[in-house]
Write a protein that holds these residues in place. Sequence first.
Motif, PDB file in Angstrom:
ATOM      1  N   UNK A  60      -0.102  31.222  -5.697  1.00  0.00           N
ATOM      2  CA  UNK A  60      -0.799  32.528  -4.725  1.00  0.00           C
ATOM      3  C   UNK A  60      -0.400  31.917  -3.506  1.00  0.00           C
ATOM      4  N   UNK A  61      -0.345  32.693  -2.532  1.00  0.00           N
ATOM      5  CA  UNK A  61      -0.695  31.606  -1.095  1.00  0.00           C
ATOM      6  C   UNK A  61      -2.216  31.160  -1.234  1.00  0.00           C
ATOM      7  N   UNK A  62      -2.116  29.879  -0.575  1.00  0.00           N
ATOM      8  CA  UNK A  62      -3.515  29.084  -0.246  1.00  0.00           C
ATOM      9  C   UNK A  62      -3.584  28.006   0.556  1.00  0.00           C
ATOM     10  N   UNK A  63      -4.437  27.426   0.299  1.00  0.00           N
ATOM     11  CA  UNK A  63      -4.229  26.006   1.559  1.00  0.00           C
ATOM     12  C   UNK A  63      -3.296  25.730   1.360  1.00  0.00           C
ATOM     13  N   UNK A  64      -3.142  25.202   0.414  1.00  0.00           N
ATOM     14  CA  UNK A  64      -1.406  24.473   0.114  1.00  0.00           C
ATOM     15  C   UNK A  64       0.048  24.655   0.990  1.00  0.00           C
ATOM     16  N   UNK A  65      -0.169  25.747   1.530  1.00  0.00           N
ATOM     17  CA  UNK A  65       1.186  26.710   2.122  1.00  0.00           C
ATOM     18  C   UNK A  65       0.715  26.205   3.214  1.00  0.00           C
ATOM     19  N   UNK A  66      -0.329  25.418   4.200  1.00  0.00           N
ATOM     20  CA  UNK A  66      -0.354  25.429   5.190  1.00  0.00           C
ATOM     21  C   UNK A  66      -0.468  24.298   5.336  1.00  0.00           C
ATOM     22  N   UNK A  67      -0.952  23.090   4.315  1.00  0.00           N
ATOM     23  CA  UNK A  67      -0.085  21.647   5.199  1.00  0.00           C
ATOM     24  C   UNK A  67       0.730  20.502   4.486  1.00  0.00           C
ATOM     25  N   UNK A  68       0.884  20.068   5.140  1.00  0.00           N
ATOM     26  CA  UNK A  68       2.280  19.007   4.210  1.00  0.00           C
ATOM     27  C   UNK A  68       2.224  17.549   4.317  1.00  0.00           C
ATOM     28  N   UNK A  69       2.396  17.145   3.457  1.00  0.00           N
ATOM     29  CA  UNK A  69       2.497  15.292   3.276  1.00  0.00           C
ATOM     30  C   UNK A  69       3.887  14.720   3.218  1.00  0.00           C
ATOM     31  N   UNK A  76      13.015  19.580   9.684  1.00  0.00           N
ATOM     32  CA  UNK A  76      11.408  20.648   8.270  1.00  0.00           C
ATOM     33  C   UNK A  76      10.120  20.275   7.792  1.00  0.00           C
ATOM     34  N   UNK A  77      10.473  18.795   8.150  1.00  0.00           N
ATOM     35  CA  UNK A  77       8.638  17.967   8.007  1.00  0.00           C
ATOM     36  C   UNK A  77       7.408  18.520   8.626  1.00  0.00           C
ATOM     37  N   UNK A  78       7.852  19.141   9.408  1.00  0.00           N
ATOM     38  CA  UNK A  78       6.723  19.664  10.543  1.00  0.00           C
ATOM     39  C   UNK A  78       6.330  21.072   9.564  1.00  0.00           C
ATOM     40  N   UNK A  79       7.147  21.846   8.666  1.00  0.00           N
ATOM     41  CA  UNK A  79       6.504  22.311   7.456  1.00  0.00           C
ATOM     42  C   UNK A  79       6.279  21.644   5.744  1.00  0.00           C
ATOM     43  N   UNK A  80       7.135  21.258   5.801  1.00  0.00           N
ATOM     44  CA  UNK A  80       7.422  20.721   4.213  1.00  0.00           C
ATOM     45  C   UNK A  80       7.568  18.810   4.264  1.00  0.00           C
ATOM     46  N   UNK A  81       7.134  19.193   2.545  1.00  0.00           N
ATOM     47  CA  UNK A  81       7.072  17.395   1.627  1.00  0.00           C
ATOM     48  C   UNK A  81       7.805  16.670   1.055  1.00  0.00           C
ATOM     49  N   UNK A  82       7.914  15.819   1.243  1.00  0.00           N
ATOM     50  CA  UNK A  82       8.446  15.081  -0.013  1.00  0.00           C
ATOM     51  C   UNK A  82       8.817  15.883  -1.464  1.00  0.00           C
ATOM     52  N   UNK A 129       0.785  -1.395  -0.165  1.00  0.00           N
ATOM     53  CA  UNK A 129      -0.184  -0.016  -0.328  1.00  0.00           C
ATOM     54  C   UNK A 129       1.422   0.974  -0.434  1.00  0.00           C
ATOM     55  N   UNK A 130       0.392   2.062  -0.947  1.00  0.00           N
ATOM     56  CA  UNK A 130       1.179   3.384  -0.729  1.00  0.00           C
ATOM     57  C   UNK A 130       0.810   4.848  -1.221  1.00  0.00           C
ATOM     58  N   UNK A 131       0.301   5.968  -0.500  1.00  0.00           N
ATOM     59  CA  UNK A 131       0.257   6.935  -0.328  1.00  0.00           C
ATOM     60  C   UNK A 131       0.910   8.142   0.461  1.00  0.00           C
ATOM     61  N   UNK A 132       0.458   8.886   0.241  1.00  0.00           N
ATOM     62  CA  UNK A 132       0.580  10.117   1.563  1.00  0.00           C
ATOM     63  C   UNK A 132      -0.683  10.686   2.220  1.00  0.00           C
ATOM     64  N   UNK A 133      -0.175  10.985   3.125  1.00  0.00           N
ATOM     65  CA  UNK A 133      -1.026  11.496   5.029  1.00  0.00           C
ATOM     66  C   UNK A 133      -0.611  12.757   4.722  1.00  0.00           C
ATOM     67  N   UNK A 134      -1.736  13.484   5.027  1.00  0.00           N
ATOM     68  CA  UNK A 134      -1.975  15.200   4.417  1.00  0.00           C
ATOM     69  C   UNK A 134      -2.056  15.717   5.769  1.00  0.00           C
ATOM     70  N   UNK A 135      -1.625  16.373   6.788  1.00  0.00           N
ATOM     71  CA  UNK A 135      -1.714  17.223   8.119  1.00  0.00           C
ATOM     72  C   UNK A 135      -0.908  18.719   7.882  1.00  0.00           C
ATOM     73  N   UNK A 136      -2.019  19.390   8.802  1.00  0.00           N
ATOM     74  CA  UNK A 136      -1.863  20.537   8.586  1.00  0.00           C
ATOM     75  C   UNK A 136      -0.704  21.192   9.621  1.00  0.00           C
ATOM     76  N   UNK A 137      -0.207  21.869   9.833  1.00  0.00           N
ATOM     77  CA  UNK A 137       1.059  22.680  10.158  1.00  0.00           C
ATOM     78  C   UNK A 137       0.412  22.547  11.099  1.00  0.00           C
TER      79      UNK A 137
END
Lengths: 440, 440
Positions: free
Chosen positions: A391-400, B385-391, A126-134
């Motif tokens: 543009x600054x967006x929601x994607x700037x405040x999450x990481x994978x 930096x995984x606190x705020x960045x991604x693969x 199983x492969x994927x990505x987990x998204x969490x907010x900062x």
Amino acid sequence: MSAEVKVKRLNSKDAGFKETLLSSLSLPMADDEAIDAVVVKVLAQVKTNGDAAVLAFTKQFDRLDIPSVAELEISREELEGAYQGLSVEQKNALDIAAQRVRAYHEKQKIEAGCHSWEYEEADGTRLGQKVTALDRVGIYVPGGKAAYPSSVLMNAIPAKVAGVQEVIMVVPTPDGARNPLVLAAAWLSGVDRVFTIGGAQAVGALAYGTKTIPSVDKIVGPGNAYVAAAKRRVFGTVGIDMIAGPSEILVLCDGTSNPDWIAMDLFSQAEHDELAQSILLCPDEQFIDQVQESINKLLPEMPRKKVIEASLANRALLIQVKDMAEACEIANDIAAEHLEICAAEPRKWAELIRHAGAIFMGNYTSESLGDYCAGPNHVLPTARTARFSSPLGVYDFIKRSSMIEVSEAGAQTLGAVASTLAHGEGLTAHARAAEMRLKK
Amino acid sequence: MSAEVKVKRLNSKDAGFKETLLSSLSLPMADDEAIDAVVVKVLAQVKTNGDAAVLAFTKQFDRLDIPSVAELEISREELEGAYQGLSVEQKNALDIAAQRVRAYHEKQKIEAGCHSWEYEEADGTRLGQKVTALDRVGIYVPGGKAAYPSSVLMNAIPAKVAGVQEVIMVVPTPDGARNPLVLAAAWLSGVDRVFTIGGAQAVGALAYGTKTIPSVDKIVGPGNAYVAAAKRRVFGTVGIDMIAGPSEILVLCDGTSNPDWIAMDLFSQAEHDELAQSILLCPDEQFIDQVQESINKLLPEMPRKKVIEASLANRALLIQVKDMAEACEIANDIAAEHLEICAAEPRKWAELIRHAGAIFMGNYTSESLGDYCAGPNHVLPTARTARFSSPLGVYDFIKRSSMIEVSEAGAQTLGAVASTLAHGEGLTAHARAAEMRLKK
């Protein structure tokens, strides 16, 4: 009629046009080294001395003599008080803007893939990505003469939509002057804590943390040259959004618009800053003349006419192009922060645009609507960085985080491959770790 | 048995544990200022003198005396030749790795929202975002002793999946030594052009462009301290991926695993670099003893035992924790690049993890499978930096433009709001631009 300005004209068929254009875009380097030296010192002191250094620099730069950093904090109650103290008209406008910015970014959270995902292969791997907010984000808001409540909304709301638990805002209040609209916007956007500090010392406090101010994971928001230099220096310890340059607007017009509207749109960029840049691309020479006339007609009634005049005289361009298709090509070279397409068929031309921070389509879409309340973010890539940033967006405040679960069967096939490649790179432990999982 | 190493032990119930842990994570600052001074000089010369400067530095640093930059380019035919010259086993392994990395990133392109979107409001106003790939990307690949074909796949394939038109790879070849696996990987990943240059001069050439080497929009890929400093300096002119530190692995183990496997997984990080860090968190003291025994048993057979020994002695930690839940809390503080969960119920614990570059679940998922061929990217955030960045991912090779089309009706309601807010910020031209679109 003293405030008259003759904007520089170019024609795309002139010899050396592209070189002239590109050199007009690049800004002379600021006095980076001197600013950087101050910033290095301030950051080092804040890192070492924490609250004491923050107080000392706040006294020095903002002329505020306060005995403790705790007294520089503004409570949520005070923020709400600022909101309740606004006029009904201002309250409504701020409410509507906040609602619309929130609605757009909620849509963005879904559409821009800010969610976890996973898939399973035939052998059970199983492969994927987990998204969490900062966890915690710092927002820098300029104070003093350029205090923009709209910037509070644009920085804080996407963070909260992303799910950031704690948003900490810093805003300098030189001589103690607080801007009620800025505080009201902080309340409305759900900012958790506000400290009235600014400059490199605020950036340092957010990056390293002090006894009173918690360290954050990312710092976003605009600031002066010291703030920008400090953000660049702490990048790596924390995330940063971008290093923004002077604001820019590029208007593509087919000549069917109202020249007064175009002139005012150029003004609305120019009034920000003497270094701001306003450019018009148009195939219709007569229309360009009309825009120049509108500029001269409308300039005298502008309260910030001195700034507008300087910006237009030094940085603006009225460029005659062969046709709208060529205008789009040139627009891709410029990669503007704001791109307005004022034309009968704006979507036809927008199709041809690859590089722009935001694209405003049609004569009714003035850039200023986007700045305040259309919904999309007004924090946009400047200085041709729209070639590679967003543009600054929601994607700037999450990481994978990558998620990898290899099944026992998967470890057999993948193990053989990894072993071969690891030996090829001379990394025997990598190879052995894979080989140990192979069945004998 | 000379290669024996006693790894530092900690217990989470020790007084001051958290401080000890955090100070063990932070690395002493490298000699940044000296490196930075060289880099500033190299970049300035490349910017001014282009190809001539690139040739001069390549002669100086890589001992290659070549008369023209064109002769430093490797053709696609030569790349294919390198691939065809590999052994069948190597060819197959590289094929499978490339296929799997491509498949994962194609899934990511869809799931991570790398597509345009738009919605329409009741009054006909349309809002959204347009996604476009970057035009041209530069990939830095280290040469010399640390030549990693897997890094070529991991950097180039996501760019190509994103739709980048032109991928330009630079790889230094000190004394002219070319690595056929690296060139084969470039061919397999669809790299468009390869130049055998490296160091800050290669970063400068990609950022500014020379007569022979085209300027790119973003530079990605690992490099030494000079490359890292150069990337930091050109950030803004081009995009960069991240400034990577030494590699790290954190293993969470409930004590039910094979201690040899755990020891080898710790080695596979330690063998990269004397500054690499390997940490084990485990509630079972006896199991930790067994891992220490496995370390001593397996170390002598490692070709890179000197590096492993230094890394383990200086940087590794075996930490006894209260239970696996506490291990997860500590893992969130560490925010490791690679996190292995070797436990009976790995997904139960993965739920508790908020910060990690990649999470490897279950005893069969050795980190080395992820490094080479599981599919997810091996370019991961280091140094907390995984606190705020991604693969590294497809999302690093696209950017977004906001799309705004306000209808005539929308301009009436939004115009009133924008006008109020703009006046509140003292920006009259912004207000007037909105007001002009209001019906009288």
